[in-house]
Design a protein around this motif. Structure first.
Motif, PDB file in Angstrom:
ATOM      1  N   GLY A 139       0.798  -1.218   0.000  1.00 27.73           N
ATOM      2  CA  GLY A 139       0.000   0.000   0.000  1.00 27.73           C
ATOM      3  C   GLY A 139       0.820   1.252   0.000  1.00 27.73           C
ATOM      4  N   GLY A 140       0.210   2.165   0.712  1.00 28.42           N
ATOM      5  CA  GLY A 140      -0.721   2.176   1.789  1.00 28.42           C
ATOM      6  C   GLY A 140      -0.387   1.075   2.800  1.00 28.42           C
ATOM      7  N   ASP A 141      -1.410   0.676   3.513  1.00 29.31           N
ATOM      8  CA  ASP A 141      -1.235  -0.389   4.497  1.00 29.31           C
ATOM      9  C   ASP A 141      -2.474  -1.276   4.526  1.00 29.31           C
ATOM     10  N   PRO A 142      -2.315  -2.546   4.120  1.00 29.11           N
ATOM     11  CA  PRO A 142      -3.459  -3.462   4.151  1.00 29.11           C
ATOM     12  C   PRO A 142      -4.040  -3.665   5.551  1.00 29.11           C
ATOM     13  N   LEU A 143      -3.234  -3.425   6.594  1.00 28.71           N
ATOM     14  CA  LEU A 143      -3.730  -3.612   7.964  1.00 28.71           C
ATOM     15  C   LEU A 143      -4.242  -2.325   8.601  1.00 28.71           C
ATOM     16  N   LEU A 144      -4.341  -1.245   7.814  1.00 28.92           N
ATOM     17  CA  LEU A 144      -5.029  -0.063   8.313  1.00 28.92           C
ATOM     18  C   LEU A 144      -6.409  -0.533   8.765  1.00 28.92           C
ATOM     19  N   PRO A 145      -6.857  -0.176   9.974  1.00 28.57           N
ATOM     20  CA  PRO A 145      -8.138  -0.694  10.453  1.00 28.57           C
ATOM     21  C   PRO A 145      -9.284  -0.577   9.446  1.00 28.57           C
ATOM     22  N   ALA A 146      -9.330   0.497   8.684  1.00 27.08           N
ATOM     23  CA  ALA A 146     -10.398   0.668   7.694  1.00 27.08           C
ATOM     24  C   ALA A 146     -10.291  -0.331   6.537  1.00 27.08           C
ATOM     25  N   ASN A 147      -9.124  -0.958   6.351  1.00 26.86           N
ATOM     26  CA  ASN A 147      -8.916  -1.893   5.242  1.00 26.86           C
ATOM     27  C   ASN A 147      -9.061  -3.359   5.638  1.00 26.86           C
ATOM     28  N   VAL A 148      -9.000  -3.653   6.919  1.00 24.51           N
ATOM     29  CA  VAL A 148      -8.889  -5.041   7.370  1.00 24.51           C
ATOM     30  C   VAL A 148     -10.027  -5.916   6.869  1.00 24.51           C
ATOM     31  N   GLU A 149     -11.252  -5.454   6.944  1.00 26.60           N
ATOM     32  CA  GLU A 149     -12.390  -6.287   6.546  1.00 26.60           C
ATOM     33  C   GLU A 149     -12.329  -6.645   5.056  1.00 26.60           C
ATOM     34  N   ALA A 150     -12.072  -5.674   4.205  1.00 29.74           N
ATOM     35  CA  ALA A 150     -12.014  -5.934   2.761  1.00 29.74           C
ATOM     36  C   ALA A 150     -10.812  -6.806   2.400  1.00 29.74           C
ATOM     37  N   VAL A 151      -9.671  -6.563   3.030  1.00 25.89           N
ATOM     38  CA  VAL A 151      -8.490  -7.380   2.751  1.00 25.89           C
ATOM     39  C   VAL A 151      -8.736  -8.808   3.229  1.00 25.89           C
ATOM     40  N   ARG A 152      -9.352  -8.955   4.370  1.00 20.78           N
ATOM     41  CA  ARG A 152      -9.671 -10.294   4.878  1.00 20.78           C
ATOM     42  C   ARG A 152     -10.569 -11.054   3.896  1.00 20.78           C
ATOM     43  N   ALA A 153     -11.586 -10.387   3.368  1.00 24.30           N
ATOM     44  CA  ALA A 153     -12.488 -11.027   2.402  1.00 24.30           C
ATOM     45  C   ALA A 153     -11.715 -11.461   1.157  1.00 24.30           C
ATOM     46  N   LEU A 154     -10.813 -10.617   0.679  1.00 21.87           N
ATOM     47  CA  LEU A 154      -9.994 -10.972  -0.484  1.00 21.87           C
ATOM     48  C   LEU A 154      -9.112 -12.173  -0.174  1.00 21.87           C
ATOM     49  N   VAL A 155      -8.451 -12.154   0.963  1.00 22.34           N
ATOM     50  CA  VAL A 155      -7.557 -13.252   1.338  1.00 22.34           C
ATOM     51  C   VAL A 155      -8.332 -14.561   1.459  1.00 22.34           C
ATOM     52  N   LEU A 156      -9.498 -14.526   2.067  1.00 20.91           N
ATOM     53  CA  LEU A 156     -10.307 -15.745   2.200  1.00 20.91           C
ATOM     54  C   LEU A 156     -10.715 -16.283   0.828  1.00 20.91           C
ATOM     55  N   ARG A 157     -11.034 -15.392  -0.071  1.00 22.39           N
ATOM     56  CA  ARG A 157     -11.413 -15.840  -1.422  1.00 22.39           C
ATOM     57  C   ARG A 157     -10.212 -16.426  -2.156  1.00 22.39           C
ATOM     58  N   VAL A 158      -9.044 -15.801  -2.018  1.00 25.63           N
ATOM     59  CA  VAL A 158      -7.834 -16.348  -2.636  1.00 25.63           C
ATOM     60  C   VAL A 158      -7.538 -17.719  -2.042  1.00 25.63           C
ATOM     61  N   ARG A 159      -7.644 -17.858  -0.748  1.00 21.94           N
ATOM     62  CA  ARG A 159      -7.404 -19.154  -0.090  1.00 21.94           C
ATOM     63  C   ARG A 159      -8.349 -20.231  -0.632  1.00 21.94           C
ATOM     64  N   GLU A 160      -9.598 -19.855  -0.854  1.00 14.82           N
ATOM     65  CA  GLU A 160     -10.595 -20.808  -1.334  1.00 14.82           C
ATOM     66  C   GLU A 160     -10.394 -21.167  -2.807  1.00 14.82           C
ATOM     67  N   GLN A 161     -10.130 -20.173  -3.644  1.00 18.66           N
ATOM     68  CA  GLN A 161     -10.118 -20.398  -5.085  1.00 18.66           C
ATOM     69  C   GLN A 161      -8.720 -20.557  -5.687  1.00 18.66           C
ATOM     70  N   CYS A 162      -7.696 -20.265  -4.916  1.00 15.91           N
ATOM     71  CA  CYS A 162      -6.306 -20.388  -5.392  1.00 15.91           C
ATOM     72  C   CYS A 162      -5.464 -21.013  -4.275  1.00 15.91           C
ATOM     73  N   PRO A 163      -5.803 -22.213  -3.834  1.00 15.99           N
ATOM     74  CA  PRO A 163      -5.188 -22.770  -2.626  1.00 15.99           C
ATOM     75  C   PRO A 163      -3.686 -23.020  -2.710  1.00 15.99           C
ATOM     76  N   THR A 164      -3.116 -23.057  -3.894  1.00 14.41           N
ATOM     77  CA  THR A 164      -1.674 -23.301  -4.015  1.00 14.41           C
ATOM     78  C   THR A 164      -0.848 -22.019  -4.021  1.00 14.41           C
ATOM     79  N   LYS A 165      -1.508 -20.872  -4.006  1.00 16.29           N
ATOM     80  CA  LYS A 165      -0.792 -19.590  -4.073  1.00 16.29           C
ATOM     81  C   LYS A 165      -0.449 -19.093  -2.671  1.00 16.29           C
ATOM     82  N   ASP A 166       0.751 -18.499  -2.538  1.00 19.49           N
ATOM     83  CA  ASP A 166       1.103 -17.895  -1.255  1.00 19.49           C
ATOM     84  C   ASP A 166       0.672 -16.432  -1.229  1.00 19.49           C
TER      85      ASP A 166
END
Length: 163
Positions: free
Chosen positions: A73-100
């Protein structure tokens, strides 16, 4: 959440070929920051479902062997960003499980809020700590100053990344 830039092909922000998202919003405002345009969380473009879908599609594109996703960023852990970044990370984990997933933040791991720590537990590597201009070293891999740490998630917590 807003974002400033998205690079579907990046070889600088983490190991291998990656997709990299630069989110908007940073309260640290480090002296010497190379990305000052991202400080205002209202700047840039709205991060929406179309952008999430684009990232997922890029990560799954078999023509290019992307190793993973980098969040900066910016900062992905800025409190205002945490919820949206978390949703993105969860989706990546679900749909791209081999990616770091790598995440850069100016916050220190020891100081994370519960929400930040919960998100951190979903990523593979965190580069933490504010950029300190006096400690800048261009020879460092994946970080700008020597006080910043590269930490890999292991069972039981984060440890220094051995790359």
């Amino acid at each position: 959440m807003n974002y400033h830039q998205y690079f579907p092909l990046d070889v600088v922000n983490g190991p291998g070929t990656r997709a990299t998202l630069f989110v908007s919003g940073c309260e640290h405002q480090c002296r010497g920051c190379y990305n000052q345009s991202t400080w205002d969380e209202r700047s840039g473009l709205v991060f929406d479902e179309a952008m999430t879908s684009q990232i997922i599609a890029d990560l799954n594109d078999s023509r290019i062997r992307r190793r993973g996703l980098s969040l900066s960023g910016g900062d992905p852990l800025l409190p205002a960003n945490v919820e949206a970044v978390r949703a993105l990370v969860l989706r990546v984990r679900e749909q791209c499980p081999t990616k770091d997933i790598w995440l850069w933040t100016g916050y220190r791991l020891e100081d994370f809020t519960p929400a930040q720590a919960s998100l951190a537990a979903l990523v593979d590597v965190i580069v933490d700590g504010r950029f300190e201009k006096a400690l800048f070293d261009p020879k460092l891999r994946f970080r700008g100053s020597s006080n910043q740490r590269i930490l890999a998630r292991m069972p039981g917590g984060f440890v220094p990344w051995e790359g």
